[in-house]
Design a protein around this motif. Structure first.
Motif, PDB file in Angstrom:
ATOM      1  N   THR A 285       0.849  -1.196   0.000  1.00  0.00           N
ATOM      2  CA  THR A 285       0.000   0.000   0.000  1.00  0.00           C
ATOM      3  C   THR A 285       0.879   1.238   0.000  1.00  0.00           C
ATOM      4  O   THR A 285       1.965   1.236   0.578  1.00  0.00           O
ATOM      5  N   ARG A 286       0.414   2.282  -0.651  1.00  0.00           N
ATOM      6  CA  ARG A 286       1.116   3.574  -0.621  1.00  0.00           C
ATOM      7  C   ARG A 286       0.586   4.359   0.568  1.00  0.00           C
ATOM      8  O   ARG A 286      -0.534   4.901   0.523  1.00  0.00           O
ATOM      9  N   ARG A 308      -2.734  -0.892   5.997  1.00  0.00           N
ATOM     10  CA  ARG A 308      -1.368  -0.998   5.473  1.00  0.00           C
ATOM     11  C   ARG A 308      -1.047  -2.465   5.174  1.00  0.00           C
ATOM     12  O   ARG A 308      -1.571  -3.367   5.839  1.00  0.00           O
TER      13      ARG A 308
END
Length: 326
Positions: A285-286, A308
């Protein structure tokens, strides 16, 4: 026992993040916060090759989720444990690693809904707050024995309560004549102690104190500090760890652990990455993903979620859990 149904937060996104790690036959998914089994049920239904290990410290949650997931037979195994015991759980089951590990942190909907558990401040109930009601001190025990200094620290650190010291002093004063036993007395104290202007903002005035007591009674942050590194250690190549957190302290801890695991440990001006220096994990995830307005409208608990995920891309030389033979 009839299992109530609650909508798991970000269910479709969580399953999508887990799916690449659980497509191979015999893949192992560990739900470290089984609760009522909503996330595990979705994995069992949508990812037919996966075996599910469900961990929970709450015996009632284990009973209810086991009933819910009984139709999946041997694909589902329930384990009574705290999630920082993940390596020992795998060792006991004879599993050398996990392919995916999931955490949905905080108190479960079931625990909030059962009045006698004492997690909710909306109605009078015994001040218990233990996720495993068979062991440990209750919230009432903590309120009646901790020093004002310790109570101040708990309320400030875990609840981010601005009036922590004022509340702690009043708790100590009142318990000298009337020890705390139920939530109504504590809620009344908070209304009387927190100034009126502050009570009108930031939600219910008891929210932060109840959160802080729950986290302290269950030692949640210390357990999480051990559990996240342990989960990273037990996944094999292609394995993923996915975490939903609802509190800034939890999310900060997860963010730091994931950053450490994915950091490239070479000088920033080096023109190449030496062989063997690549990080063993990558961020999936960013930053932290959030719920959209539609999901929040459908499930208000999603408003504060931070999601996350990391994936192992390289093997790591690490000892196996005790008792496991490769």
């Amino acid at each position: 026992m009839t299992t109530p149904r609650h909508a798991p937060v970000l269910l479709d996104r969580v399953v999508a993040l887990l799916a690449p790690a659980l497509e191979a036959p015999g893949s192992v998914y560990v739900d470290c916060t089984l609760g009522l089994g909503g996330h595990s049920e979705a994995v069992l239904e949508r990812l037919p090759e996966a075996r599910v290990i469900g961990i929970d410290r709450d015996p009632t949650a284990l009973e209810m989720s086991s009933e819910r997931l009984a139709s999946f037979g041997e694909r589902f195994t329930a384990v009574h444990a705290v999630y920082d015991e993940l390596p020992e759980v795998l060792a006991t089951l004879g599993l050398p690693h996990a392919d995916a590990v999931f955490f949905d942190l905080g108190v479960s909907s079931m625990q909030l809904d059962v009045r006698d558990r004492g997690f909710a401040y909306s109605e009078d109930a015994p001040l218990d707050m233990r996720m495993d009601p068979t062991t440990g001190q209750t919230a009432a025990d903590l309120l009646n024995t901790a020093t004002a200094q310790e109570l101040t620290r708990i309320l400030r650190e875990y609840g981010e309560e601005k009036f922590a010291s004022r509340i702690a002093r009043e708790v100590v004063r009142r318990r000298e004549t009337t020890p705390f036993s139920t939530s109504a007395g504590l809620v009344e104290l908070l209304y009387a102690t927190i100034p009126a202007p502050a009570r009108r903002t930031g939600g219910h005035p008891a929210k932060r104190t109840f959160q802080a007591l729950r986290m302290a009674v269950n030692d949640e942050l210390a357990v999480l500090r051990r559990a996240i590194p342990a989960s990273i250690e037990v996944i094999g190549v292609g394995g993923r760890v996915v975490v939903e957190s609802y509190h800034s302290l939890e999310d900060r801890l997860v963010k730091r652990a994931f950053a450490d695991a994915t950091r490239l440990d070479v000088p920033h001006d080096l023109p190449f990455v030496p062989e063997g220096s690549e990080p063993a994990l990558r961020l999936v995830t960013r930053g932290a993903e959030r719920a959209d307005e539609h999901e929040i409208a459908e499930n208000p608990r999603a408003a504060s979620v931070r999601l996350r995920a990391v994936e192992r891309v390289l093997s790591a030389s690490r000892p196996l859990p005790p008792g496991v033979v490769r």
